[in-house]
Scaffold this motif. Structure first.
Motif, PDB file in Angstrom:
ATOM      1  N   LEU A   1       0.837  -1.213   0.000  1.00  0.00           N
ATOM      2  CA  LEU A   1       0.000   0.000   0.000  1.00  0.00           C
ATOM      3  C   LEU A   1       0.868   1.259   0.000  1.00  0.00           C
ATOM      4  O   LEU A   1       0.499   2.275  -0.583  1.00  0.00           O
TER       5      LEU A   1
ATOM      6  N   TRP B   1       0.292   4.582  -2.311  1.00  0.00           N
ATOM      7  CA  TRP B   1       0.013   5.882  -1.685  1.00  0.00           C
ATOM      8  C   TRP B   1       1.265   6.327  -0.931  1.00  0.00           C
ATOM      9  O   TRP B   1       1.620   5.705   0.063  1.00  0.00           O
TER      10      TRP B   1
ATOM     11  N   ASP C   1       1.599  -3.734   5.047  1.00  0.00           N
ATOM     12  CA  ASP C   1       0.213  -3.756   4.583  1.00  0.00           C
ATOM     13  C   ASP C   1       0.194  -3.730   3.059  1.00  0.00           C
ATOM     14  O   ASP C   1       0.960  -3.004   2.420  1.00  0.00           O
ATOM     15  N   SER C   2      -0.704  -4.530   2.482  1.00  0.00           N
ATOM     16  CA  SER C   2      -0.664  -4.666   1.027  1.00  0.00           C
ATOM     17  C   SER C   2      -2.051  -4.795   0.431  1.00  0.00           C
ATOM     18  O   SER C   2      -3.044  -4.971   1.134  1.00  0.00           O
ATOM     19  N   LEU C   3      -2.040  -4.718  -0.888  1.00  0.00           N
ATOM     20  CA  LEU C   3      -3.242  -4.922  -1.681  1.00  0.00           C
ATOM     21  C   LEU C   3      -3.024  -6.172  -2.525  1.00  0.00           C
ATOM     22  O   LEU C   3      -1.946  -6.374  -3.070  1.00  0.00           O
TER      23      LEU C   3
ATOM     24  N   LEU D   1      -1.822  -6.466   7.214  1.00  0.00           N
ATOM     25  CA  LEU D   1      -3.190  -6.281   6.737  1.00  0.00           C
ATOM     26  C   LEU D   1      -3.160  -6.384   5.214  1.00  0.00           C
ATOM     27  O   LEU D   1      -2.370  -5.688   4.562  1.00  0.00           O
TER      28      LEU D   1
ATOM     29  N   VAL E   1      -5.585  -6.013   1.939  1.00  0.00           N
ATOM     30  CA  VAL E   1      -6.865  -5.648   1.333  1.00  0.00           C
ATOM     31  C   VAL E   1      -6.966  -6.407   0.015  1.00  0.00           C
ATOM     32  O   VAL E   1      -6.038  -6.374  -0.796  1.00  0.00           O
TER      33      VAL E   1
END
Lengths: 107, 209
Positions: free
Chosen positions: A72, A76, A85-87, B160, B162
């Protein structure tokens, strides 16, 4: 859908870049990931091309679809949370290119 | 509005609100499809009834059995369609259904930023907030803040992830089995599982009695 005549170009673990192209019509590559660098985590299979299906076409030949993981903080620049944290996003092969030379960060 | 043929309102719907302008176009498209026997009114109604009849109770059966039966968990991870079939859920061959394990190391949360893709055969129709622009736009930008609004704090040392349901996969989150649920039957376990935990916006607890 299986399509042995069309072997996936990318392999698991490979670094890729999502093309920063404009889409002329319906497509399933969200604007916010275009231009981002990520990593292939899996080859999901072959699926009909939604950009052709949306306009009454057959969507064939079926095209390889991949899971691409993107940090992420690589999407951004202002992302201030945990750096891991990732997509995870599904991306069709024709939206991917090899070896990113830069990461097009945006706020 | 005067009716001069039987197709003006082919599908039952709420007449208490003014209908949007596109509804007249929809009526005409449905009428043509019905007249040509491509898609009948009865088929449309049957599909709506089938989807309305599905609820998160179906998904909870999958989750409870995953917690209780390691062989079933293996199946659900490799072929969620087949696993759902084994607990009595009628599944389509397409799209592909995928189980996302929430563990001590990673927490998954699901969104469809492009529209509202959702594992409808397993969970029924999505909640209104899942389709809202607010959730869809924000959960990929500030997921920890969005989860906090659901009362969910993901520890800083936990990853986390997404998951944006952009194309041909639909995702079911396997929530962590709550502490204190040892020895429960699958039926009791299923009773602990909530819709939101299977989307990944909440975690589960055993209620204090």
């Amino acid at each position: 859908m299986q399509n042995p005549g069309c072997q996936p170009k990318f392999h698991v673990g490979q670094q890729v870049m999502i093309k920063d192209d404009a889409a002329l019509g319906h497509c399933r590559t969200p604007q916010y990931v275009r231009g981002a660098a990520g990593r292939i985590t899996s080859s999901i299979g072959h699926f009909r091309n939604p950009e052709d299906l949306a306009y009454g076409g057959s969507g064939l030949p079926a095209s390889p679809l991949y899971w691409v993981e993107i940090k992420l903080s690589d999407i951004w620049t202002s992302y201030s949370e945990d750096a891991t944290d990732s997509l995870l996003v599904e991306v069709f092969e024709h939206w991917l290119t090899h070896s990113p030379t830069h990461s097009d960060k945006r706020n | 509005m005067p009716h001069d043929h039987p197709h003006d309102h082919p599908v039952s719907r709420d007449h208490s609100e003014p209908r949007p302008a596109f509804a007249a176009l929809l009526d005409q498209v449905l009428k043509v499809l019905d007249d040509k026997d491509i898609l009948t009114t009865a088929q449309v109604t049957a599909q709506i009834e089938d989807m309305d009849g599905r609820t998160p109770t179906e998904g909870a059966k999958i989750i409870a059995r995953c917690w209780d039966d390691p062989d079933y968990l293996d199946l659900a991870r490799t072929d969620l369609q087949a696993a759902a079939g084994q607990v009595g859920i009628a599944m389509p061959a397409y799209p592909k259904f995928v189980l996302l394990d929430n563990t001590g190391d990673v927490h998954h949360v699901v969104v469809c930023t492009l529209c509202s893709c959702y594992p409808r055969p397993i969970l029924g129709p999505p909640p209104v907030w899942y389709k809202s622009r607010n959730y869809r736009a924000r959960v990929v930008v500030e997921p920890r803040d969005v989860l906090a609004e659901f009362g969910t704090t993901v520890p800083q040392d936990k990853k986390l992830q997404v998951v944006d349901s952009t194309a041909d996969c639909r995702y079911l989150v396997l929530p962590e089995r709550p502490a204190g649920s040892d020895g429960m039957t699958q039926e009791q376990l299923a009773g602990l599982v909530t819709r939101d935990s299977m989307i990944g916006v909440t975690r589960l607890n055993v209620p204090v009695t």
